[in-house]
Design an enzyme around this catalytic site. Structure first.
Site, PDB file in Angstrom:
ATOM      1  N   ASP A 136      40.074  36.713  38.314  1.00  0.00           N
ATOM      2  CA  ASP A 136      39.047  37.368  37.416  1.00  0.00           C
ATOM      3  C   ASP A 136      37.620  37.640  37.846  1.00  0.00           C
ATOM      4  O   ASP A 136      37.031  36.582  38.112  1.00  0.00           O
ATOM      5  CB  ASP A 136      39.071  36.737  35.851  1.00  0.00           C
TER       6      ASP A 136
ATOM      7  N   TYR B 174      29.802  40.567  39.171  1.00  0.00           N
ATOM      8  CA  TYR B 174      29.664  39.173  39.921  1.00  0.00           C
ATOM      9  C   TYR B 174      29.112  39.212  41.320  1.00  0.00           C
ATOM     10  O   TYR B 174      29.122  38.238  42.072  1.00  0.00           O
ATOM     11  CB  TYR B 174      31.104  38.451  39.915  1.00  0.00           C
TER      12      TYR B 174
ATOM     13  N   LYS C 297      35.951  44.404  36.596  1.00  0.00           N
ATOM     14  CA  LYS C 297      35.454  45.071  35.257  1.00  0.00           C
ATOM     15  C   LYS C 297      34.385  46.008  35.587  1.00  0.00           C
ATOM     16  O   LYS C 297      33.725  45.756  36.658  1.00  0.00           O
ATOM     17  CB  LYS C 297      34.753  43.784  34.535  1.00  0.00           C
TER      18      LYS C 297
HETATM   19  N1  LIG Z   1      33.691  38.831  30.385  1.00  0.00           N
HETATM   20  C1  LIG Z   1      32.679  38.364  30.351  1.00  0.00           C
HETATM   21  O1  LIG Z   1      31.592  38.495  29.644  1.00  0.00           O
HETATM   22  C2  LIG Z   1      32.410  36.805  30.937  1.00  0.00           C
HETATM   23  C3  LIG Z   1      31.377  35.977  30.552  1.00  0.00           C
HETATM   24  C4  LIG Z   1      31.210  34.896  31.220  1.00  0.00           C
HETATM   25  C5  LIG Z   1      32.465  34.287  31.927  1.00  0.00           C
HETATM   26  N2  LIG Z   1      33.566  35.304  32.265  1.00  0.00           N
HETATM   27  C6  LIG Z   1      34.823  34.717  33.005  1.00  0.00           C
HETATM   28  O2  LIG Z   1      35.249  33.487  32.699  1.00  0.00           O
HETATM   29  C7  LIG Z   1      35.222  32.543  33.711  1.00  0.00           C
HETATM   30  C8  LIG Z   1      34.821  31.241  33.355  1.00  0.00           C
HETATM   31  O3  LIG Z   1      33.647  31.101  32.641  1.00  0.00           O
HETATM   32  P1  LIG Z   1      32.404  30.513  33.024  1.00  0.00           P
HETATM   33  O4  LIG Z   1      32.286  30.360  34.422  1.00  0.00           O
HETATM   34  O5  LIG Z   1      31.237  30.933  32.190  1.00  0.00           O
HETATM   35  O6  LIG Z   1      32.614  28.878  32.558  1.00  0.00           O
HETATM   36  P2  LIG Z   1      33.664  27.659  32.256  1.00  0.00           P
HETATM   37  O7  LIG Z   1      34.925  28.368  32.783  1.00  0.00           O
HETATM   38  O8  LIG Z   1      33.592  27.408  30.790  1.00  0.00           O
HETATM   39  O9  LIG Z   1      33.067  26.501  32.829  1.00  0.00           O
HETATM   40  C9  LIG Z   1      32.653  26.493  34.352  1.00  0.00           C
HETATM   41  C10 LIG Z   1      31.875  25.359  34.619  1.00  0.00           C
HETATM   42  O10 LIG Z   1      32.553  24.080  34.297  1.00  0.00           O
HETATM   43  C11 LIG Z   1      32.591  23.376  35.698  1.00  0.00           C
HETATM   44  N3  LIG Z   1      33.979  22.690  35.797  1.00  0.00           N
HETATM   45  C12 LIG Z   1      35.210  23.671  36.083  1.00  0.00           C
HETATM   46  N4  LIG Z   1      36.139  22.513  35.893  1.00  0.00           N
HETATM   47  C13 LIG Z   1      35.888  21.603  35.497  1.00  0.00           C
HETATM   48  C14 LIG Z   1      36.480  20.092  35.339  1.00  0.00           C
HETATM   49  N5  LIG Z   1      37.620  20.161  35.566  1.00  0.00           N
HETATM   50  N6  LIG Z   1      35.545  19.206  35.073  1.00  0.00           N
HETATM   51  C15 LIG Z   1      34.301  19.300  34.655  1.00  0.00           C
HETATM   52  N7  LIG Z   1      33.514  20.650  35.135  1.00  0.00           N
HETATM   53  C16 LIG Z   1      34.358  21.459  35.560  1.00  0.00           C
HETATM   54  C17 LIG Z   1      32.347  24.330  36.853  1.00  0.00           C
HETATM   55  O11 LIG Z   1      31.548  23.773  37.744  1.00  0.00           O
HETATM   56  P3  LIG Z   1      32.397  23.676  39.219  1.00  0.00           P
HETATM   57  O12 LIG Z   1      32.492  25.089  39.832  1.00  0.00           O
HETATM   58  O13 LIG Z   1      31.312  22.874  40.148  1.00  0.00           O
HETATM   59  O14 LIG Z   1      33.551  22.858  39.289  1.00  0.00           O
HETATM   60  C18 LIG Z   1      31.432  25.294  36.099  1.00  0.00           C
HETATM   61  O15 LIG Z   1      30.048  24.978  35.944  1.00  0.00           O
HETATM   62  C19 LIG Z   1      34.233  33.175  34.586  1.00  0.00           C
HETATM   63  O16 LIG Z   1      34.244  32.594  36.064  1.00  0.00           O
HETATM   64  C20 LIG Z   1      34.303  34.514  34.540  1.00  0.00           C
HETATM   65  O17 LIG Z   1      35.429  35.065  35.241  1.00  0.00           O
HETATM   66  C21 LIG Z   1      33.478  36.418  31.673  1.00  0.00           C
END
Ligand SMILES: NC(=O)c1ccc[n+]([C@@H]2O[C@H](COP(=O)([O-])OP(=O)(O)OC[C@H]3O[C@@H](n4cnc5c(N)ncnc54)[C@H](OP(=O)(O)O)[C@@H]3O)[C@@H](O)[C@H]2O)c1
Length: 279
Positions: A46, A51, A76
Site C-alpha cells: 500500500d 508518500y 492513491k
Molecule cells: N489512507 C490513509 O489516510 C492512511 C493514513 C495512515 C496510514 N495509512 C496506511 O496504513 C499503513 C499503516 O499505518 P501506519 O504506518 O500509520 O501505522 P501502523 O501500521 O499502525 O504502525 C506503524 C508503526 O508501528 C511500528 N511497528 C510495526 N510493527 C511492529 C511490531 N511488530 N511491534 C512493534 N512496533 C511495530 C512501526 O515501526 P517500525 O517501522 O520501526 O517497525 C511504526 O512505527 C501506512 O503505512 C499506510 O500505508 C493510510
C-alpha cells in the site's frame, strides 16, 4: 511459505487480506523493504502519491522476483488532484513514477472537507478502471455521506474504504454500513501507529498466547474480517507481523479486543481535513 488469505472484492477481483503499508518509508529505502517483505510472503503493498516513494515501490515490485500478476499494488490520488481531468493527470504521473503497466487498486486518499470535487475524481476512476490500467477502484477516509454521493452519481461502488481502525478507534458504525453495501473495510494505522502494542490488556493477552502484542492486534483485525496493512521498515517486525497468520484467537479474546474501543481517533478527521496545504 504461508500465504495471506484472499478476499474477493465486489468487482470480482481478489486481494490479499494482509498486506503492508509503506508510509514514512523513504523512496530510497522502499525497494529494499519490498524485496524483504516479498521474501517473507507479503504480496500486497500500500503506497500513495503522498508518500513520495512510488519510484522506489515500483522498483521493488519490478525487481523482487515474484511475477507482477502475483503482487497487489495499491496507490492513491492526493487531495490537491481531485476533479475529472486532474485525476487522469495525477494517475499518469503515479504510473510514470511506479514504472508499472497497471495497478491493482487506486484509491481516492481523502474526500477533502468542504469540496465536492471527489465526485468528479470518482467519475475519472470509473473510466480508469474501464481502461484496464487500474484493476479495482476504491476510496479512503470516506464517510457515509461521501459514499452515498459517489455511488448515487455513478452507480459504481468502491471495492473498499481504507479507514483508521485500531483497538481504541474501531469505527464499528461505519464498518457496518460498508459491509451492508459489500464494501470491505481496510484498516490503516492498524497498530495505532505502534502505540497500541503498549496497551496492558494486549500485552497480557500476548503473554497468554506466547505471541507479541502486534501479532495479537493483527490477528484480531484478520478474525474481524478486515483487510489490514501494518507498516514496518524493520525485517524482524515485518516477519513478526506476517506470522499473525499462524495462530487463532479465542472468540472471547476477539470480544475482549472489541471492547477496548474508546472512539479515540489518532489522526485527521475526514469531516474537517483538507490536506490542501500539504504536498
Ligand atoms: N489512507 C490513509 O489516510 C492512511 C493514513 C495512515 C496510514 N495509512 C496506511 O496504513 C499503513 C499503516 O499505518 P501506519 O504506518 O500509520 O501505522 P501502523 O501500521 O499502525 O504502525 C506503524 C508503526 O508501528 C511500528 N511497528 C510495526 N510493527 C511492529 C511490531 N511488530 N511491534 C512493534 N512496533 C511495530 C512501526 O515501526 P517500525 O517501522 O520501526 O517497525 C511504526 O512505527 C501506512 O503505512 C499506510 O500505508 C493510510
Amino acid at each position: 511459505m504461508t500465504t495471506a488469505p484472499t478476499f474477493i472484492l465486489n468487482d470480482g477481483k481478489a486481494m490479499p487480506q494482509l498486506g503492508f503499508g509503506v508510509w514514512q518509508i523513504s523512496d530510497a529505502a522502499a525497494a529494499a523493504v519490498i524485496k524483504t517483505a516479498v521474501s517473507i510472503g507479503y504480496r500486497s503493498i500500500d503506497t500513495a502519491a503522498y508518500y513520495k516513494n512510488e519510484i522506489g515501490v515500483g522498483r521493488g515490485v519490478r525487481e523482487c522476483g515474484v511475477d507482477r500478476k502475483d503482487l497487489f499494488v495499491t496507490t492513491k490520488l492526493w487531495n490537491t488532484r481531485h476533479g475529472y481531468d486532474e485525476a487522469f493527470k495525477a494517475f499518469d504521473e503515479s504510473m510514470e513514477r511506479l514504472g508499472l503497466d497497471y495497478i491493482d487498486l487506486y484509491l481516492i486518499h481523502w474526500p477533502v472537507a468542504g469540496s465536492e470535487k471527489y465526485v468528479d475524481a470518482w467519475k475519472a476512476f470509473v473510466k480508469l478502471r474501464e481502461s484496464g490500467r487500474v484493476k479495482s477502484i476504491g476510496v479512503s477516509n470516506f464517510m457515509e455521506e461521501h459514499l452515498e454521493r459517489i455511488i448515487g452519481e455513478t452507480g459504481v461502488k468502491p471495492v473498499l474504504d481504507q479507514i483508521e481502525i485500531h483497538p481504541f478507534f474501531q469505527q464499528k458504525g461505519l464498518t457496518t454500513i460498508l459491509r451492508d453495501q459489500g464494501i470491505f473495510p481496510e484498516a490503516w494505522s492498524p497498530l495505532g501507529k505502534g502505540k497500541s502494542v503498549e496497551l496492558p490488556a494486549i500485552i497480557e493477552m500476548a503473554r497468554k498466547y506466547g505471541k507479541s502484542p502486534a501479532q495479537i492486534i493483527i490477528r484480531w483485525h484478520l478474525q474481524s474480517g478486515r483487510i489490514v496493512i501494518p507498516k514496518s521498515a524493520n525485517p524482524g517486525r515485518l516477519r513478526e507481523n506476517f506470522e499473525a497468520l499462524d495462530f487463532v484467537l479465542d472468540d472471547a479474546d476477539v470480544a475482549a479486543m472489541d471492547a477496548l474501543d474508546r472512539n479515540e481517533r489518532m489522526d485527521m478527521d475526514p469531516r474537517t481535513f483538507t490536506g490542501l496545504d500539504l504536498m
